[in-house]
Write a protein that holds these residues in place. Structure first.
Motif, PDB file in Angstrom:
ATOM      1  N   HIS A  56       0.379  -0.932  -0.374  1.00 20.60           N
ATOM      2  CA  HIS A  56       0.256  -0.041   0.008  1.00 20.60           C
ATOM      3  C   HIS A  56       0.933   1.358   0.061  1.00 20.60           C
ATOM      4  O   HIS A  56       1.777   1.206   0.604  1.00 20.60           O
ATOM      5  N   ARG A  57       0.190   2.395  -0.858  1.00 19.17           N
ATOM      6  CA  ARG A  57       1.163   3.930  -0.908  1.00 19.17           C
ATOM      7  C   ARG A  57       0.879   4.139   0.658  1.00 19.17           C
ATOM      8  O   ARG A  57      -0.318   4.150   1.051  1.00 19.17           O
ATOM      9  N   THR A  58       1.719   5.059   1.468  1.00 20.40           N
ATOM     10  CA  THR A  58       1.618   5.212   2.650  1.00 20.40           C
ATOM     11  C   THR A  58       2.332   6.721   2.568  1.00 20.40           C
ATOM     12  O   THR A  58       3.297   7.379   1.317  1.00 20.40           O
ATOM     13  N   PHE A  59       1.464   7.542   3.391  1.00 15.47           N
ATOM     14  CA  PHE A  59       3.116   9.354   3.598  1.00 15.47           C
ATOM     15  C   PHE A  59       4.062   8.095   4.362  1.00 15.47           C
ATOM     16  O   PHE A  59       3.965   8.174   5.269  1.00 15.47           O
ATOM     17  N   ARG A  60       5.642   8.604   3.429  1.00 18.04           N
ATOM     18  CA  ARG A  60       6.666   8.467   4.182  1.00 18.04           C
ATOM     19  C   ARG A  60       6.975   9.171   5.544  1.00 18.04           C
ATOM     20  O   ARG A  60       6.315  10.184   6.493  1.00 18.04           O
ATOM     21  N   GLY A  61       7.230   7.936   6.590  1.00 19.41           N
ATOM     22  CA  GLY A  61       7.003   8.136   7.768  1.00 19.41           C
ATOM     23  C   GLY A  61       5.401   8.408   9.205  1.00 19.41           C
ATOM     24  O   GLY A  61       5.957   9.452  10.232  1.00 19.41           O
ATOM     25  N   PHE A  62       4.474   8.276   8.144  1.00 24.59           N
ATOM     26  CA  PHE A  62       3.205   8.402   8.809  1.00 24.59           C
ATOM     27  C   PHE A  62       2.447   6.896   8.543  1.00 24.59           C
ATOM     28  O   PHE A  62       2.455   6.599   8.042  1.00 24.59           O
ATOM     29  N   ALA A  63       2.418   6.446  10.232  1.00 22.50           N
ATOM     30  CA  ALA A  63       1.154   5.287   9.437  1.00 22.50           C
ATOM     31  C   ALA A  63       0.029   5.557  11.051  1.00 22.50           C
ATOM     32  O   ALA A  63       0.108   6.699  11.726  1.00 22.50           O
ATOM     33  N   ALA A  64      -0.870   5.350  10.742  1.00 18.00           N
ATOM     34  CA  ALA A  64      -2.094   5.003  11.366  1.00 18.00           C
ATOM     35  C   ALA A  64      -3.229   3.741  11.398  1.00 18.00           C
ATOM     36  O   ALA A  64      -3.309   3.409  11.151  1.00 18.00           O
ATOM     37  N   ILE A  65      -3.265   3.688  12.990  1.00 14.43           N
ATOM     38  CA  ILE A  65      -4.380   2.312  13.385  1.00 14.43           C
ATOM     39  C   ILE A  65      -5.892   2.984  13.425  1.00 14.43           C
ATOM     40  O   ILE A  65      -5.948   4.452  14.137  1.00 14.43           O
ATOM     41  N   ARG A  66      -7.052   2.304  13.480  1.00 14.82           N
ATOM     42  CA  ARG A  66      -8.057   2.561  13.724  1.00 14.82           C
ATOM     43  C   ARG A  66      -8.502   1.401  13.963  1.00 14.82           C
ATOM     44  O   ARG A  66      -8.999   0.368  13.197  1.00 14.82           O
ATOM     45  N   HIS A  67      -9.933   1.514  15.036  1.00 11.04           N
ATOM     46  CA  HIS A  67     -10.963   0.911  15.307  1.00 11.04           C
ATOM     47  C   HIS A  67     -11.501   0.089  14.875  1.00 11.04           C
ATOM     48  O   HIS A  67     -12.232   0.479  13.918  1.00 11.04           O
ATOM     49  N   PRO A  68     -11.960  -1.066  14.574  1.00  9.97           N
ATOM     50  CA  PRO A  68     -12.200  -1.915  13.070  1.00  9.97           C
ATOM     51  C   PRO A  68     -13.835  -1.829  13.244  1.00  9.97           C
ATOM     52  O   PRO A  68     -14.426  -1.640  11.991  1.00  9.97           O
ATOM     53  N   ASP A  69     -14.905  -1.504  14.470  1.00 13.31           N
ATOM     54  CA  ASP A  69     -16.099  -0.479  14.216  1.00 13.31           C
ATOM     55  C   ASP A  69     -16.141   0.917  14.280  1.00 13.31           C
ATOM     56  O   ASP A  69     -17.289   0.537  14.415  1.00 13.31           O
ATOM     57  N   ASP A  70     -15.318   1.460  13.696  1.00 10.94           N
ATOM     58  CA  ASP A  70     -15.236   2.739  13.964  1.00 10.94           C
ATOM     59  C   ASP A  70     -15.910   3.339  12.969  1.00 10.94           C
ATOM     60  O   ASP A  70     -15.402   2.667  11.533  1.00 10.94           O
ATOM     61  N   PRO A  71     -16.407   4.687  12.347  1.00 11.28           N
ATOM     62  CA  PRO A  71     -16.134   5.178  10.872  1.00 11.28           C
ATOM     63  C   PRO A  71     -14.850   5.219  10.506  1.00 11.28           C
ATOM     64  O   PRO A  71     -14.042   5.544  11.130  1.00 11.28           O
TER      65      PRO A  71
END
Length: 151
Positions: A56-71
């Motif tokens: 997957h393409r990403t912004f260099r130096g950044f990554a995020a995770i989210r709760h699977p049930d949240d919008p």
């Protein structure tokens, strides 16, 4: 009025630490490929700010995770609920965290949780057993950020 928030964690390798915490919490790594492709096509960013991680393409130096049930916004991949953002910084971690995450054991119990966390790359630091007040392990993630695994 309640506010939206995210916890930002400084890292030396944002995508790798995001993978670790996504596995720990059962969260999803945000896929911002569509947003990145749109910004590249519009000339708003160039390839120098883009990296690739696990296809997957990403912004260099950044990554995020989210709760699977949240919008989340399907156009950007950005979560609109419980979210952790990892950002690379030039300096190394030098002191104890002033804020940390507590991960609570499910029905499998604390021992199983700690073993699973270790299999993901965490390390035990110190065990605390306060009887009825609680039983937990202070641990470190792969970048030495402290967190607790509680029973």
């Amino acid at each position: 009025m309640a506010l939206h928030w995210k916890l930002v964690i400084d890292t030396s390798d944002a995508p790798t630490l995001a993978d670790f915490w996504a596995a720990v919490l059962g969260y999803e790594v945000e896929d911002q490929s569509t947003l990145i492709d749109q910004l590249l096509a519009a000339g708003q960013i160039d390839e120098s700010v883009v990296a690739e991680h696990r296809g997957h393409r990403t912004f260099r130096g950044f990554a995020a995770i989210r709760h699977p049930d949240d919008p989340f916004d399907r156009n950007t991949g950005i979560g609109q609920g419980r979210r952790l953002l990892f950002q690379d910084v030039p300096e190394a971690k030098t002191v104890k965290n002033r804020l940390h995450i507590d991960v609570h054991a499910g029905t499998d119990g604390l021992d199983a949780l700690v073993e699973r966390l270790e299999s993901l790359g965490a390390a035990r630091v110190r065990e605390f057993d306060k009887g009825p007040a609680g039983h937990w392990w202070a641990m470190r993630d792969p970048e030495d950020n402290e967190f607790c695994a509680a029973g």
